[in-house]
Design a protein around this motif. Structure first.
Motif, PDB file in Angstrom:
ATOM      1  N   TRP A  83       0.619  -1.219  -0.319  1.00  0.00           N
ATOM      2  CA  TRP A  83      -0.479   0.376  -0.068  1.00  0.00           C
ATOM      3  C   TRP A  83       0.771   1.112   0.376  1.00  0.00           C
ATOM      4  O   TRP A  83       0.956   2.282  -0.852  1.00  0.00           O
ATOM      5  CB  TRP A  83      -0.696  -0.098   1.571  1.00  0.00           C
ATOM      6  CG  TRP A  83      -2.127   1.343   1.133  1.00  0.00           C
ATOM      7  CD1 TRP A  83      -1.264   2.286   2.162  1.00  0.00           C
ATOM      8  CD2 TRP A  83      -2.917   1.679   0.748  1.00  0.00           C
ATOM      9  NE1 TRP A  83      -2.519   3.477   2.041  1.00  0.00           N
ATOM     10  CE2 TRP A  83      -3.797   3.273   1.303  1.00  0.00           C
ATOM     11  CE3 TRP A  83      -3.845   0.500   0.131  1.00  0.00           C
ATOM     12  CZ2 TRP A  83      -4.962   2.840   1.069  1.00  0.00           C
ATOM     13  CZ3 TRP A  83      -5.192   1.242  -0.029  1.00  0.00           C
ATOM     14  CH2 TRP A  83      -5.370   2.037  -0.114  1.00  0.00           C
ATOM     15  N   HIS A 116      -9.925   6.024  -3.900  1.00  0.00           N
ATOM     16  CA  HIS A 116      -9.369   5.607  -5.383  1.00  0.00           C
ATOM     17  C   HIS A 116      -8.301   6.123  -5.462  1.00  0.00           C
ATOM     18  O   HIS A 116      -7.707   7.297  -5.725  1.00  0.00           O
ATOM     19  CB  HIS A 116     -10.069   6.123  -6.279  1.00  0.00           C
ATOM     20  CG  HIS A 116     -10.199   6.660  -6.894  1.00  0.00           C
ATOM     21  ND1 HIS A 116      -9.517   7.433  -8.097  1.00  0.00           N
ATOM     22  CD2 HIS A 116     -11.015   8.101  -6.809  1.00  0.00           C
ATOM     23  CE1 HIS A 116      -9.370   8.494  -8.693  1.00  0.00           C
ATOM     24  NE2 HIS A 116     -11.158   9.003  -7.657  1.00  0.00           N
ATOM     25  N   CYS A 154     -10.137   1.562  -3.446  1.00  0.00           N
ATOM     26  CA  CYS A 154     -10.420   0.532  -2.718  1.00  0.00           C
ATOM     27  C   CYS A 154     -11.659   1.183  -1.271  1.00  0.00           C
ATOM     28  O   CYS A 154     -11.751   1.788  -1.394  1.00  0.00           O
ATOM     29  CB  CYS A 154      -8.465   0.434  -1.738  1.00  0.00           C
ATOM     30  SG  CYS A 154      -8.705   0.081  -0.452  1.00  0.00           S
ATOM     31  N   TYR A 210      -4.082  -7.258  -1.843  1.00  0.00           N
ATOM     32  CA  TYR A 210      -4.863  -7.624  -3.217  1.00  0.00           C
ATOM     33  C   TYR A 210      -5.088  -8.966  -3.408  1.00  0.00           C
ATOM     34  O   TYR A 210      -4.383 -10.070  -4.215  1.00  0.00           O
ATOM     35  CB  TYR A 210      -4.455  -7.309  -4.510  1.00  0.00           C
ATOM     36  CG  TYR A 210      -4.953  -7.207  -6.114  1.00  0.00           C
ATOM     37  CD1 TYR A 210      -4.415  -8.183  -7.349  1.00  0.00           C
ATOM     38  CD2 TYR A 210      -5.956  -6.685  -5.177  1.00  0.00           C
ATOM     39  CE1 TYR A 210      -5.350  -8.004  -7.593  1.00  0.00           C
ATOM     40  CE2 TYR A 210      -6.381  -6.491  -6.975  1.00  0.00           C
ATOM     41  CZ  TYR A 210      -6.097  -7.104  -7.980  1.00  0.00           C
ATOM     42  OH  TYR A 210      -7.851  -6.947  -9.241  1.00  0.00           O
ATOM     43  N   PHE A 225      -8.724  -4.001   3.726  1.00  0.00           N
ATOM     44  CA  PHE A 225      -8.849  -3.116   2.090  1.00  0.00           C
ATOM     45  C   PHE A 225      -9.155  -4.330   1.208  1.00  0.00           C
ATOM     46  O   PHE A 225      -8.545  -5.242   1.147  1.00  0.00           O
ATOM     47  CB  PHE A 225      -6.651  -3.367   2.262  1.00  0.00           C
ATOM     48  CG  PHE A 225      -6.364  -1.798   3.064  1.00  0.00           C
ATOM     49  CD1 PHE A 225      -6.074  -2.116   4.212  1.00  0.00           C
ATOM     50  CD2 PHE A 225      -6.445  -0.866   2.580  1.00  0.00           C
ATOM     51  CE1 PHE A 225      -6.041  -1.324   5.328  1.00  0.00           C
ATOM     52  CE2 PHE A 225      -6.249   0.063   3.090  1.00  0.00           C
ATOM     53  CZ  PHE A 225      -5.720  -0.112   5.112  1.00  0.00           C
ATOM     54  N   LYS A 226     -10.012  -4.043   0.537  1.00  0.00           N
ATOM     55  CA  LYS A 226     -10.493  -4.378  -0.737  1.00  0.00           C
ATOM     56  C   LYS A 226     -10.727  -3.888  -1.905  1.00  0.00           C
ATOM     57  O   LYS A 226     -10.904  -2.420  -1.966  1.00  0.00           O
ATOM     58  CB  LYS A 226     -12.043  -4.716  -0.679  1.00  0.00           C
ATOM     59  CG  LYS A 226     -12.528  -5.311   1.046  1.00  0.00           C
ATOM     60  CD  LYS A 226     -12.620  -6.711   1.242  1.00  0.00           C
ATOM     61  CE  LYS A 226     -13.397  -7.199   2.379  1.00  0.00           C
ATOM     62  NZ  LYS A 226     -12.764  -8.478   2.479  1.00  0.00           N
ATOM     63  N   ILE A 227      -8.926  -4.133  -2.871  1.00  0.00           N
ATOM     64  CA  ILE A 227      -9.029  -3.490  -3.601  1.00  0.00           C
ATOM     65  C   ILE A 227      -8.857  -4.420  -4.882  1.00  0.00           C
ATOM     66  O   ILE A 227      -9.480  -4.846  -4.624  1.00  0.00           O
ATOM     67  CB  ILE A 227      -7.666  -3.715  -3.806  1.00  0.00           C
ATOM     68  CG1 ILE A 227      -6.862  -2.996  -2.234  1.00  0.00           C
ATOM     69  CG2 ILE A 227      -7.329  -3.140  -4.556  1.00  0.00           C
ATOM     70  CD1 ILE A 227      -5.116  -2.815  -2.145  1.00  0.00           C
TER      71      ILE A 227
END
Lengths: 257, 686
Positions: free
Chosen positions: B576, B599, B605, B621, B641-643
């Motif tokens: 990150w 973003h 994210c 990721y 963290f949903k990317i």
């Protein structure tokens, strides 16, 4: 004896020549003429041929007209006088015309310039400022465009300061237009030089699509070109076709009804 | 996370302008970049290469030279014949001085930083003295026959090399006369009809003059005798720029084919004291002309017509071999150019000289995850608003209800009222804007569209009340202490009580709008703020900085939230922190207070504050959790963290309503397709 075609006598030709100026004179001559020819005609130019022919006929039978020297001299003098008069009249007319045009130009020029008061102020102020601004003489030329552009433009702050000392009205900015034109043309010439040296003839340039397709050519699996369609092809043809289609539709609608 | 319908927008025809000049300042590690439309941007290379300040462009300004002088003063000169100084504190142009030599082609500051040399179109070289508040014309040097296209000072300040068309002159500064005139060959060992333009010269302290010209040669001259020492042919096209390092042991040149060459002073044999210049590394990071290069102590910086700014750290100069030594390519803007009206589904695009208003299309079809749904109604181009005057637009905004549009240039502020009847739209301008509103750095409307917040470049913050078709100035918050930054960002809470403004280096100030006074200040952080937003119900202020740190600050409690403290204690995942591009927009879900949507250019994210944070060993990721594993494993690998990297390059991403997202993409190919023509290259086999 050979019958010579008699020449047209001086009297009727001179009468024709002076038909517009000396109308009474011609009439007088005509009257004289008429005595000989037996034709009381005024406006001899209207029928010159007939008169000549008739005059010719008359002259064949009768003796040539007799004019005294005095009358002929008088006539000649009259002619000269008339000619002189017309010439002088023409000259005076031209002179007057020229005078009027000059006055008109002076008036227009005066209208273009500012009132004298402001001009005076500016000339006195520029004399005092001459030391501060070497080589730049300012002429006032009120231009609304410049004013709008320079109002908020910080880059012209220097010029604003110079004008402020002159006039109390600080809402306009005086710029010499000739300098502006010169500057713009020089800037354009400079940009043309750069464009020519980088993109002009002799440089080895290609279009972006061709450039990107170069990588494509060596790939084992060929992809589509970056610019697959050439939208600039046949614009005129497409426009004509569109117009024709519209008109055809309108006609179709009309006939349907 | 939820299911969303995503509007993928690709009709924003954003084309940045090409880079013309670059100037590196060693003391502050800052880079000034000037573009072909007249914009000047200042990048802070130590703050993760973030664009700190910018000066908007002007149509008549065609900058050809940029340089730093002593005391962090920035000067530029261009084809309009004027030398301009930029005020980095007040973010405006201090003054412009006409050099009276026609268009100015080159400018160089003396090594001591107190004098400025300018090369003009008419062949004259003019010397200016830099005084504390202005510059003063000193004298003219001997006038030459053709335009002076490049200038360079000898490090001692006694001599000057000036490159022109077909020749290079060496001047003596004290007398102002030309000491030597060196004729440049038009072609490498040949004859050519095209004139040889000397695009760049550099003067070294041992008296060598290095010149690069349009025939593709790099030549070394001896200035004491005025003769050619060495000549290298490195390209088939022009070599357009040269920059020498401070230690004078390496220099970099940029060519029109997009290649950047690095030359180094290398000993002839391993233990000899004799050195020679050798071409060591070629770099091909550009597709078009490289019109400018700069050499910092650790990196090579290049920029050109293909609008990328490429910073290549040199491996031998870098101390620690970490991610800092990677190539950086800055292509997309570091600030938001798009604003969105959620109620009416409108997008406002900001260009240099006009604004475009589009209405999003709609669809009635449904599908599964990953389907592309056909549009039942296409996107509509509603408005094309051209700005009056030659200046560029600085910032713009549309109100959430869609009835107000505001934008600002350097000298004026424009406010428009929009009326919608059925499918038509009518525009009416609000006239007589007050003068203090001009030159705004950021404009923001409140959620209910009754108030307008304007941050001006002097640091003052104005609140204007809008009602019907008129406006009324409510209040002006005066500038606080600290240096002003151009990345002034505003954020307003959805209930309209709080306004956050980050305009100074003193931290983010939070104002109470109802009582019109300063509420608190978030402690200052040494990296600039890149995005800011206030959450709807909890009134938490989320701030993203240029080093990819994200803070959450509770405004009613006047302290950082517990979640933010936990994140700071644990630290972010290393991947990150290694992202290249800054976060430019933050938004929230109205029904899910635990979600933060943010973003940057290559990812977007959703941070779920209820899930555990990832440590450095987990995969950052992971789009598809393993379905064949047991539930326990899935719970272990899921983190906050949903990317998603599906939509890139992203210029803007926002939540329109609970089930819809809008993503504005700008593929790089679309930008390249609109650039000027590049040099033809011949490849074997084609």
């Amino acid at each position: 004896m050979v019958q010579l075609r008699p020449r047209a006598s001086r009297a009727p030709s001179s009468a024709e020549a002076m038909v517009d100026e000396g109308q009474p004179a011609s009439e007088e001559e005509e009257a004289e003429h008429g005595l000989l020819l037996g034709q009381p005609s005024s406006g001899a130019a209207a029928e010159p041929l007939e008169e000549d022919e008739e005059g010719d006929d008359e002259f064949d039978d009768e003796a040539p007209e007799e004019l005294t020297f005095a009358s002929a001299q008088a006539e000649a003098r009259e002619e000269e006088r008339r000619v002189r008069e017309t010439v002088t009249a023409d000259k005076t007319l031209l002179k007057e015309k020229r005078k009027r045009r000059e006055e008109l130009f002076i008036e227009q020029k005066k209208r273009k310039l500012l009132p004298d008061t402001i001009l005076e102020k500016l000339t006195t102020a520029s004399q005092t400022n001459v030391k501060k601004s070497p080589g730049k003489v300012k002429e006032v030329n009120l231009q609304k465009k410049n004013e709008d552009r320079e109002k908020g433009n910080d880059s012209k702050k220097v010029k604003v300061q110079k004008v402020q000392s002159v006039s109390q009205n600080k809402s306009y900015l005086a710029v010499r237009l000739k300098d502006q034109d010169l500057r713009d043309s020089r800037q354009q010439a400079a940009q043309a030089f750069i464009h020519n040296s980088l993109y002009g003839p002799g440089t080895n340039r290609t279009t972006v699509s061709k450039f990107l397709s170069l990588a494509n050519k060596r790939l084992p699996v060929k992809k589509a070109a970056v610019q697959f369609l050439n939208n600039a092809w046949g614009i005129q043809k497409k426009q004509n076709a569109k117009r024709f289609k519209r008109r055809w539709m309108v006609r179709k609608m009309k006939t349907k009804k | 996370m939820g299911e969303f319908k995503v509007h993928r927008v690709r009709f924003f025809n954003y084309v940045p302008s090409g880079i013309r000049c670059v100037a590196y300042n060693n003391q502050s590690n800052r880079l000034a970049v000037s573009r072909t439309d007249g914009t000047v941007e200042v990048y802070n290379l130590s703050a993760n290469y973030f664009q700190e300040k910018f000066f908007p462009g002007h149509e008549s300004r065609a900058t050809e030279a940029l340089c730093w002088a002593e005391g962090q003063r920035l000067f530029s000169a261009g084809l309009n014949g004027e030398i301009m100084e930029y005020d980095l504190q007040a973010l405006n142009i201090k003054y412009a001085v006409d050099a009276f030599g026609g268009p100015i082609w080159s400018m160089a500051a003396s090594p001591s930083g107190s004098q400025l040399l300018v090369g003009c179109e008419d062949g004259s070289v003019k010397l200016f003295q830099i005084t504390p508040d202005k510059i003063q014309f000193e004298r003219n040097f001997d006038r030459q026959k053709s335009r002076i296209l490049s200038l360079s000072w000898h490090p001692s300040g006694t001599h000057i090399a000036a490159g022109s068309i077909d020749y290079i002159s060496v001047f003596d500064v004290k007398s102002g006369s030309a000491v030597h005139k060196m004729i440049v060959d038009r072609q490498y060992m040949g004859v050519s009809k095209r004139k040889c333009i000397v695009w760049g010269v550099a003067f070294l302290s041992d008296g060598t003059v290095i010149s690069v010209d349009s025939a593709g040669k790099v030549q070394f001259w001896d200035s004491a005798t005025g003769t050619l020492v060495n000549s290298h042919l490195i390209a088939n096209a022009d070599v357009q720029s040269i920059a020498v390092a401070e230690q004078e042991d390496s220099f970099v040149v940029g060519t029109a084919e997009g290649t950047v060459f690095h030359f180094q002073l290398v000993p002839v044999t391993s233990n000899s004291s004799e050195k020679q210049w050798v071409r060591t590394k070629p770099f091909q990071h550009h597709t078009h002309d490289v019109r400018t290069v700069a050499h910092s102590p650790t990196a090579l910086i290049s920029g050109g017509t293909d609008t990328h700014l490429v910073i290549r750290p040199l491996m031998e100069k870098v101390e620690v071999k970490n991610y800092d030594a990677a190539l950086r390519k800055i292509t997309f803007p570091h600030r938001r150019l798009i604003s969105c009206s959620k109620k009416r589904q409108l997008l406002l695009f900001q260009f240099a000289h006009h604004l475009e208003l589009w209405r999003l299309g709609s669809t009635v079809a449904t599908g599964k995850n990953g389907d592309t749904l056909p549009l039942s109604k296409n996107a509509d181009h509603l408005l094309h608003l051209k700005t009056k005057g030659p200046e560029n637009i600085i910032c713009s905004c549309i109100s959430p209800c869609g009835s107000w549009i505001a934008y600002s240039t350097v000298s004026r502020f424009f406010l428009y009222r929009l009326n919608y009847e059925h499918d038509n739209i009518s525009l009416k301008r609000v006239s007589k804007m007050p003068p203090f509103l001009r030159s705004a750095l950021q404009i923001l409307f409140s959620e209910d569209s009754t108030k307008l917040f304007v941050a001006s470049n002097q640091g003052a913050l104005h609140i204007v009340q809008l009602s019907g078709g008129s406006f009324k100035h409510l209040h002006a918050f005066q500038p606080q202490s600290g240096t002003v930054e151009a990345m002034c960002l505003l954020a307003v809470s959805s209930d309209g009580n709080w306004l956050a403004a980050s305009g100074t280096s003193a931290g983010v100030h939070v104002y109470n709008v109802k009582q019109l006074k300063l509420h608190c200040t978030v402690p200052a952080y040494n990296f600039p703020v890149t995005a800011m937003a206030i959450a709807p119900n909890t009134n938490n202020l989320v701030i993203a900085h240029s080093d990819q740190q994200v803070f959450e600050y509770s405004i009613p409690d006047k302290q950082y939230t517990d979640w933010s403290r936990t994140v700071q204690k644990q630290g972010f995942h290393h991947l990150w922190l290694q992202r290249d591009t800054p976060i430019t927009h933050i938004s929230f879900h109205p029904k899910r207070p635990m979600h933060i949507l943010l973003h940057d250019a290559y990812m977007f994210c959703i941070i779920d504050k209820s899930l555990p944070l990832p440590n450095d060993r987990t995969l950052l990721y992971n789009p598809f959790p393993p379905t064949n594993e047991s539930d326990v494993v899935r719970r272990r690998t899921a983190h906050a963290f949903k990317i998603s990297k599906i939509y890139k390059p992203l210029l803007f991403m926002d939540l329109l309503d609970e089930r819809t997202l809008v993503a504005v993409e700008r593929p790089l190919d679309d930008i390249i397709a609109q650039l000027p023509p590049p040099i033809k290259k011949k490849k074997f086999g084609t």
